[in-house]
Design an enzyme around this catalytic site. Structure first.
Site, PDB file in Angstrom:
ATOM      1  N   ARG A 196      -3.169  -6.260   4.555  1.00 56.25           N
ATOM      2  CA  ARG A 196      -2.654  -5.106   5.266  1.00 56.25           C
ATOM      3  C   ARG A 196      -3.474  -3.885   4.878  1.00 56.25           C
ATOM      4  NH1 ARG A 196       3.412  -2.391   4.441  1.00 56.25           N
ATOM      5  NH2 ARG A 196       3.216  -0.815   6.066  1.00 56.25           N
ATOM      6  N   HIS A 235       8.965 -10.512   0.671  1.00 62.56           N
ATOM      7  CA  HIS A 235       7.610 -10.145   0.279  1.00 62.56           C
ATOM      8  C   HIS A 235       7.011 -11.138  -0.718  1.00 62.56           C
ATOM      9  CE1 HIS A 235       7.223  -6.445   2.475  1.00 62.56           C
ATOM     10  NE2 HIS A 235       8.382  -6.015   2.028  1.00 62.56           N
ATOM     11  N   ASN A 253      11.149   4.215   7.762  1.00 62.26           N
ATOM     12  CA  ASN A 253      10.528   5.538   7.690  1.00 62.26           C
ATOM     13  C   ASN A 253      11.500   6.645   8.074  1.00 62.26           C
ATOM     14  OD1 ASN A 253       8.162   3.503   8.841  1.00 62.26           O
ATOM     15  ND2 ASN A 253       7.541   4.762   7.115  1.00 62.26           N
ATOM     16  N   GLU A 277     -31.881  -2.975 -18.825  1.00 59.15           N
ATOM     17  CA  GLU A 277     -32.255  -4.306 -18.335  1.00 59.15           C
ATOM     18  C   GLU A 277     -32.256  -5.337 -19.457  1.00 59.15           C
ATOM     19  OE1 GLU A 277     -35.955  -3.565 -16.203  1.00 59.15           O
ATOM     20  OE2 GLU A 277     -34.809  -3.332 -14.335  1.00 59.15           O
ATOM     21  N   ASP A 321      -5.851 -12.240  -8.101  1.00 56.57           N
ATOM     22  CA  ASP A 321      -4.862 -12.548  -7.086  1.00 56.57           C
ATOM     23  C   ASP A 321      -5.222 -11.711  -5.868  1.00 56.57           C
ATOM     24  OD1 ASP A 321      -2.326 -12.207  -5.488  1.00 56.57           O
ATOM     25  OD2 ASP A 321      -1.569 -13.556  -7.027  1.00 56.57           O
ATOM     26  N   TYR A 323       6.163  -3.221  -4.740  1.00 58.59           N
ATOM     27  CA  TYR A 323       7.354  -2.777  -4.027  1.00 58.59           C
ATOM     28  C   TYR A 323       8.388  -2.155  -4.956  1.00 58.59           C
ATOM     29  CZ  TYR A 323       5.932  -3.984   0.581  1.00 58.59           C
ATOM     30  OH  TYR A 323       5.266  -3.978   1.781  1.00 58.59           O
TER      31      TYR A 323
END
Length: 751
Positions: free
Chosen positions: A454, A429, A147, A680, A449, A274
């Site tokens: 997290r 990862h 960061n 319906e 999947d 990523y």
């Protein structure tokens, strides 16, 4: 001494040269915005609707922040906490304020940047390492160097925009007390973060390189491109996720991070989630290098892989633009993210003006406020946009494209999409899920999947960081739609083993849109066991929609227990087998992900085929699979041993085959009919299949029969298991009938 005219001219030239060498003659901005580009932007203001709308939105956002005043709190929080989010907000606003200063020529934005930078300068020189200790590379402003690198990538752009606004003395103070120490800290002082091949390091390399470009610091630029020569790290060092930090013989630096994780056509080994995150530093630093260091020829590097990777990333999304959750991935992330806006605009501007990218930009609804964003906005204004065509594609993995890959089969306008993963590990990862798949109808997950465990930037959930369940559940093989042997994950769930291996493509054929097929083999996940999975997306008479045929052939040297899960989304409608539901829920197992599965129902087949039907998003789906009388059929639900409710409560059906050496699982997944809760009415709620049958299964050939209910037509798929050559002629006799064909497979309709 009398000075001649020639001597005076010579001294002037020497002074100019010395000033140039010291970096004082650089034109600014030159990093992302350029001096010429700013003039073009100003000339087009009011004439490019998407650019003008973006500018107005950014101006309102930055003006609101300026009105609130500047705050740079002492860092103390994880992701999602106040100090973390405040410093993150600051770097985003600084970059935007820099752009506004250049485009609008309003001094208030430059003054705001100057004041905040000096507030950070006053703080940083005495700032200790961040108090949170979880990261393998702690930052100063943030809990991790990653960061901190984000901060410097954005703030370097702001500094470039106000470079000439600041005095020489002010620049010297900022560079001495803030920028140079900042760059040194995330690189030299944290080589375990900086000197590796990983998305983390990409951010670090770009951060050091971009501030180096603004400062005209050749040492920093070289460090960014090629890494730290002597980092002192031991071979085999690891990060918190168990991924290798240093591998023997591996090159480092930005160029290595371009070369190693990307396959030749642009697939990023960590997966699209990523890749999306890393595309910002990849493309923004590339644009900066192109503008300041054109001799690097970064957009031509590795056959222009950075530009190609943008289109590949878009192809790795569903009909709603959300990325397929391969490896660690938060569901819902899409190509509307700010990182992809950046990457797409730059790829369009420097990659030949592909008009299909403009249609994605229209969906994004914003552009960069720079030369590339203007180019996109003008292209859209002039009606050049064309629909982006997401077709079937086979993407290789690995730097040389020889480490497995991902096969995507699409029918029609994404009416049905198969995502078949036979890739490399995907760095730290990566998940242990060779030959796994997920299936979509438009943007609806049919078989899913799980993604990651997290809650990104939600402080209440583990400080927004990875949860322990990411390791104990999400990465484990049982969490995916693929084979599990003896309740152990592929490669024993060990990164150092899995990272050495990849599956092998057997064949891929999308030449016939009615019968598209991909087949791959895995021989290392379980030593002594070979898996071959062949998946075909088929559209033919007797079926309302395309269906998926799945053939999973297992050959082993020993007897084993095999589990094959199917994680479906929706409400169970019907089964053709009886099952019992326990009065008290119990976890299925104790390790390798099984400890997180509740057993909700246990049954056994009553027929040669097992059927499960469910309803999701107004559509009916049916799984039909060949059965052995000794199979166990188990309904499971995720969530056992999860006291903090970190996992979703998703459901699955697992077929267990015990005391078996060689076996083949054959399954068909259909989409059929619809249900409207308003009218319906239920339409075509039943499967179109009367039976499926494994007709023959030898070392050389596997043949499968599907019989339809409507007309009794039989469909046969024969796969050659050994010879995949396109010109190889095959002959096989099944039930007294001879079949001949050329190539690795044959699809036959039998009346």
């Amino acid at each position: 001494m009398r000075m001649t005219k020639h001597t005076a001219v010579l001294q002037v030239l020497i002074c100019i040269l010395l000033i140039s060498l010291n970096g004082y003659s650089q034109e600014h901005p030159n990093l992302i915005l350029t001096k010429d580009g700013v003039q073009k932007i100003r000339a087009e203001l009011g004439n490019a609707p998407l650019f003008d709308a973006t500018l107005a939105k950014v101006k309102a956002e930055v003006d609101a922040e300026i009105a609130l005043g500047i705050e740079t709190p002492i860092p103390k929080d994880y992701s999602g906490g106040y100090t973390h989010e405040r410093h993150k907000r600051n770097f985003l606003i600084l970059q935007k304020a820099g752009v506004l200063y250049q485009i609008l020529n309003d001094e208030k934005y430059a003054l705001y940047i100057k004041d905040m930078l000096f507030q950070y300068e006053g703080m940083y020189k005495d700032l200790p390492v961040h108090p949170q200790t979880r990261s393998y590379a702690r930052g100063k402003l943030f809990w991790q160097c990653l960061n901190d690198s984000n901060w410097l990538v954005y703030v370097s752009q702001a500094y470039d925009c106000v470079y000439n606004y600041l005095t020489k003395k002010e620049r010297k103070q900022l560079e001495k007390n803030l920028f140079r120490p900042f760059a040194d800290y995330i690189s030299i002082e944290n080589p375990q973060f900086y000197n590796r091949v990983h998305n983390h390091s990409t951010w670090g390399n770009a951060a050091v390189g971009m501030i180096g470009l603004v400062m005209n610091d050749e040492e920093l630029i070289h460090r960014a491109l090629y890494g730290i020569e002597d980092d002192g790290l031991p071979i085999g060092a690891k990060d918190n996720d168990g991924g290798f930090i240093k591998v023997e013989g591996q090159e480092v630096g930005f160029l290595a991070n371009v070369n190693e994780p990307f396959s030749p056509e642009g697939y990023y080994t960590e997966g699209p989630y990523y890749q999306r995150y890393a595309m910002y530093p990849f493309l923004i630093f590339a644009e900066a290098l192109h503008n300041v260091k054109p001799d690097v020829k970064i957009f031509e590097y590795k056959d222009s892989v950075l530009l190609k990777s943008v289109e590949v990333l878009i192809k790795l999304s569903d009909a709603d633009g959300e990325f397929f959750p391969l490896n660690d991935a938060q569901k819902g992330m899409s190509y509307k993210s700010r990182e992809v806006v950046t990457a797409l605009d730059i790829a369009y501007h420097y990659g030949g003006h592909n008009p299909e990218l403009l249609s994605i930009a229209e969906e994004q609804g914003q552009v960069l406020l720079d030369d590339s964003g203007l180019a996109v906005a003008l292209g859209i204004r002039d009606g050049k946009a064309k629909k982006f065509q997401k077709k079937s594609i086979n993407l290789t993995d690995g730097a040389k494209g020889n480490e497995g890959g991902v096969g995507i089969l699409r029918y029609g306008n994404e009416d049905m999409t198969l995502v078949y993963k036979y890739a490399a590990q995907g760095l730290s990862h990566g998940h242990y899920d060779k030959l796994s798949f997920s299936l979509y109808e438009k943007g609806t997950e049919i078989l899913q999947d799980y993604g990651l465990a997290r809650f990104v930037n939600i402080e209440q959930k583990g400080g927004g960081n990875y949860l322990k369940e990411n390791t104990t559940w999400a990465k484990q093989t049982i969490a995916h739609n693929t084979l599990v042997q003896n309740e152990t994950s592929h490669f024993g769930g060990k990164y150092e083993v899995g990272s050495k291996h990849h599956s092998e493509l057997y064949f891929f054929d999308d030449s016939n849109p009615e019968v598209q097929i991909v087949s791959a083999k895995e021989t290392n996940a379980y030593p002594g066991t070979e898996m071959q999975r062949t998946m075909a997306l088929i559209k033919t008479d007797g079926f309302e929609k395309p269906f998926l045929l799945d053939i999973l052939k297992v050959v082993s040297k020993t007897e084993n227990q095999y589990d094959l899960p199917f994680y479906f989304k929706g409400q169970v409608m019907q089964t053709n087998f009886d099952f019992t539901t326990p009065k008290t829920l119990e976890a299925w197992g104790s390790a390798n992900g099984y400890q997180h599965l509740w057993t909700e129902g246990i049954g056994s087949p009553k027929e040669d085929n097992t059927k499960l039907s469910w309803l999701e998003n107004g559509h009916f789906y049916t799984l039909t699979t060949t059965s052995s009388k000794d199979d166990d059929l188990r309904f499971v639900r995720i969530g056992a041993n999860d006291p903090e409710f970190n996992l979703r409560r998703d459901a699955g059906l697992v077929i267990r085959r015990k005391n078996t050496q060689n076996t083949t699982f054959v399954s068909v997944i259909e989409s059929h009919g619809n249900y409207s809760p308003v009218s319906e009415f239920s339409v075509n709620s039943n499967s179109a299949i009367s039976k499926i049958e494994l007709m023959s299964d030898t070392n050389e050939y596997t043949s499968v029969l599907i019989e339809t209910k409507s007309n009794g037509e039989q469909l046969v798929l024969v796969v050659a298991n050994i010879n995949k050559q396109k010109d190889k002629e095959h002959t096989i006799t099944i039930n007294g009938k001879e079949y001949r064909w050329t190539g690795p497979y044959k699809f036959i309709k039998v009346k």
